[in-house]
Write a protein that holds these residues in place. Sequence first.
Motif, PDB file in Angstrom:
ATOM      1  N   ASP A  60       0.840  -1.209   0.000  1.00 30.89           N
ATOM      2  CA  ASP A  60       0.000   0.000   0.000  1.00 30.89           C
ATOM      3  C   ASP A  60       0.872   1.255   0.000  1.00 30.89           C
ATOM      4  N   GLU A  61       2.002   1.194   0.707  1.00 30.75           N
ATOM      5  CA  GLU A  61       2.926   2.323   0.732  1.00 30.75           C
ATOM      6  C   GLU A  61       3.518   2.570  -0.657  1.00 30.75           C
ATOM      7  N   VAL A  62       3.887   1.477  -1.335  1.00 33.37           N
ATOM      8  CA  VAL A  62       4.397   1.606  -2.705  1.00 33.37           C
ATOM      9  C   VAL A  62       3.323   2.211  -3.609  1.00 33.37           C
ATOM     10  N   GLU A  63       2.095   1.739  -3.445  1.00 31.01           N
ATOM     11  CA  GLU A  63       0.993   2.224  -4.271  1.00 31.01           C
ATOM     12  C   GLU A  63       0.719   3.705  -4.023  1.00 31.01           C
ATOM     13  N   ARG A  64       0.707   4.101  -2.765  1.00 36.05           N
ATOM     14  CA  ARG A  64       0.493   5.518  -2.442  1.00 36.05           C
ATOM     15  C   ARG A  64       1.626   6.375  -3.009  1.00 36.05           C
ATOM     16  N   SER A  65       2.845   5.867  -2.907  1.00 37.31           N
ATOM     17  CA  SER A  65       3.995   6.604  -3.438  1.00 37.31           C
ATOM     18  C   SER A  65       3.897   6.743  -4.947  1.00 37.31           C
ATOM     19  N   ALA A  66       3.414   5.701  -5.606  1.00 39.66           N
ATOM     20  CA  ALA A  66       3.249   5.748  -7.060  1.00 39.66           C
ATOM     21  C   ALA A  66       2.185   6.770  -7.444  1.00 39.66           C
ATOM     22  N   GLN A  67       1.092   6.787  -6.703  1.00 35.58           N
ATOM     23  CA  GLN A  67       0.024   7.751  -6.989  1.00 35.58           C
ATOM     24  C   GLN A  67       0.506   9.183  -6.776  1.00 35.58           C
ATOM     25  N   ALA A  68       1.393   9.357  -5.782  1.00 40.26           N
ATOM     26  CA  ALA A  68       1.935  10.688  -5.507  1.00 40.26           C
ATOM     27  C   ALA A  68       3.080  11.040  -6.452  1.00 40.26           C
ATOM     28  N   LYS A 100       7.063   0.808 -13.335  1.00 42.48           N
ATOM     29  CA  LYS A 100       6.219   1.635 -14.207  1.00 42.48           C
ATOM     30  C   LYS A 100       6.318   3.111 -13.811  1.00 42.48           C
ATOM     31  N   THR A 101       6.201   3.378 -12.523  1.00 46.81           N
ATOM     32  CA  THR A 101       6.234   4.766 -12.062  1.00 46.81           C
ATOM     33  C   THR A 101       7.620   5.372 -12.230  1.00 46.81           C
ATOM     34  N   LEU A 102       8.652   4.612 -11.919  1.00 53.97           N
ATOM     35  CA  LEU A 102      10.019   5.113 -12.050  1.00 53.97           C
ATOM     36  C   LEU A 102      10.346   5.431 -13.510  1.00 53.97           C
ATOM     37  N   ASN A 103       9.837   4.620 -14.421  1.00 53.04           N
ATOM     38  CA  ASN A 103      10.051   4.893 -15.838  1.00 53.04           C
ATOM     39  C   ASN A 103       9.348   6.182 -16.251  1.00 53.04           C
ATOM     40  N   GLU A 104       8.135   6.367 -15.745  1.00 54.80           N
ATOM     41  CA  GLU A 104       7.385   7.586 -16.048  1.00 54.80           C
ATOM     42  C   GLU A 104       8.070   8.826 -15.476  1.00 54.80           C
ATOM     43  N   LYS A 105       8.801   8.644 -14.380  1.00 52.98           N
ATOM     44  CA  LYS A 105       9.501   9.748 -13.729  1.00 52.98           C
ATOM     45  C   LYS A 105      10.940   9.909 -14.243  1.00 52.98           C
ATOM     46  N   ALA A 106      11.192   9.358 -15.428  1.00 46.72           N
ATOM     47  CA  ALA A 106      12.492   9.509 -16.091  1.00 46.72           C
ATOM     48  C   ALA A 106      13.639   8.954 -15.250  1.00 46.72           C
ATOM     49  N   PRO A 108      15.070   5.631 -15.760  1.00 44.99           N
ATOM     50  CA  PRO A 108      15.090   4.348 -16.467  1.00 44.99           C
ATOM     51  C   PRO A 108      15.954   3.281 -15.805  1.00 44.99           C
ATOM     52  N   GLU A 109      17.077   3.684 -15.239  1.00 42.67           N
ATOM     53  CA  GLU A 109      17.957   2.681 -14.614  1.00 42.67           C
ATOM     54  C   GLU A 109      17.281   2.044 -13.407  1.00 42.67           C
ATOM     55  N   ALA A 110      16.626   2.861 -12.598  1.00 43.87           N
ATOM     56  CA  ALA A 110      15.919   2.333 -11.427  1.00 43.87           C
ATOM     57  C   ALA A 110      14.747   1.457 -11.858  1.00 43.87           C
ATOM     58  N   SER A 111      14.077   1.874 -12.925  1.00 47.75           N
ATOM     59  CA  SER A 111      12.962   1.088 -13.450  1.00 47.75           C
ATOM     60  C   SER A 111      13.437  -0.277 -13.931  1.00 47.75           C
ATOM     61  N   ARG A 112      14.519  -0.284 -14.688  1.00 52.05           N
ATOM     62  CA  ARG A 112      15.044  -1.557 -15.194  1.00 52.05           C
ATOM     63  C   ARG A 112      15.538  -2.443 -14.057  1.00 52.05           C
ATOM     64  N   ALA A 113      16.120  -1.838 -13.035  1.00 49.09           N
ATOM     65  CA  ALA A 113      16.594  -2.616 -11.884  1.00 49.09           C
ATOM     66  C   ALA A 113      15.417  -3.310 -11.193  1.00 49.09           C
ATOM     67  N   ALA A 114      14.299  -2.605 -11.065  1.00 49.30           N
ATOM     68  CA  ALA A 114      13.113  -3.196 -10.438  1.00 49.30           C
ATOM     69  C   ALA A 114      12.580  -4.356 -11.283  1.00 49.30           C
ATOM     70  N   LEU A 115      12.550  -4.167 -12.598  1.00 46.42           N
ATOM     71  CA  LEU A 115      12.064  -5.228 -13.483  1.00 46.42           C
ATOM     72  C   LEU A 115      13.005  -6.428 -13.487  1.00 46.42           C
TER      73      LEU A 115
END
Length: 228
Positions: A60-68, A100-106, A108-115
């Motif tokens: 839920d914390e991750v989800e709230r952070s993504a929404q914010a 998804k959110t990290l990619n949207e927030k430019a 990309p490296e953090a996004s790819r690491a999560a994936l």
Amino acid sequence: MATHLDLEEQEQLDQLKHFWNTYGTLITWIVLLVAGAFVAWNGWNYFQRNKAAQASALYDEVERSAQAGDADRIERALGEMKSRFAGTVYAQQAGLLAAKTLNEKAKPEASRAALEWVADNAVDPGYKAIARLRLAAELLESKGYDDALKQLAAPVPKEFEALVADRRGDVYLAQGKRDEAKAEYQKAWAAFDARNDYRRLVEIKLNAVGVDPKTLTTAPAASGKTAQ
């Protein structure tokens, strides 16, 4: 009469004593083991329920952070999720949402690491496949063609094979390999169910590489998955 009954009772008592002396220790251990197993089972169930509740709260914390749109907060929450609840479904879902959110927030490296983490550590093969498909798309966008193909070379559940073929076709086309792209798009088109909306997109891609889908034969295998 009373004496006869007394003798019978004494004989039964002696038999009971003999039985207990012979098997009493074994029976006691069996009872203790059963009781211990029952207590352990209840304790394990409680632990699992408690763990799931904590993982859910962290998701839920991750989800709230993504929404914010708070990328730093997402990374912190995901890091905690990975360290404490890596084996849960919540961690896999959190990784995909965070990426998804990290990619949207430019980022990309953090996004790819999560994936990559989900692709390598997810228990559910479906989540692994989704992570690899999304990672391949991000690598394609950054022109990391060889790395994208490596991700798409990993085994996936049958229902994801059409999507993998389609994405592999995208990578080959970006590399200028039209024949390879054509072959992958044909595979994807044949594997998708005729009622799947994604198949229409593959038809457009086939037309772009000079193939008329009407000339192709539909394979009996079908995929009902939507595009990732």
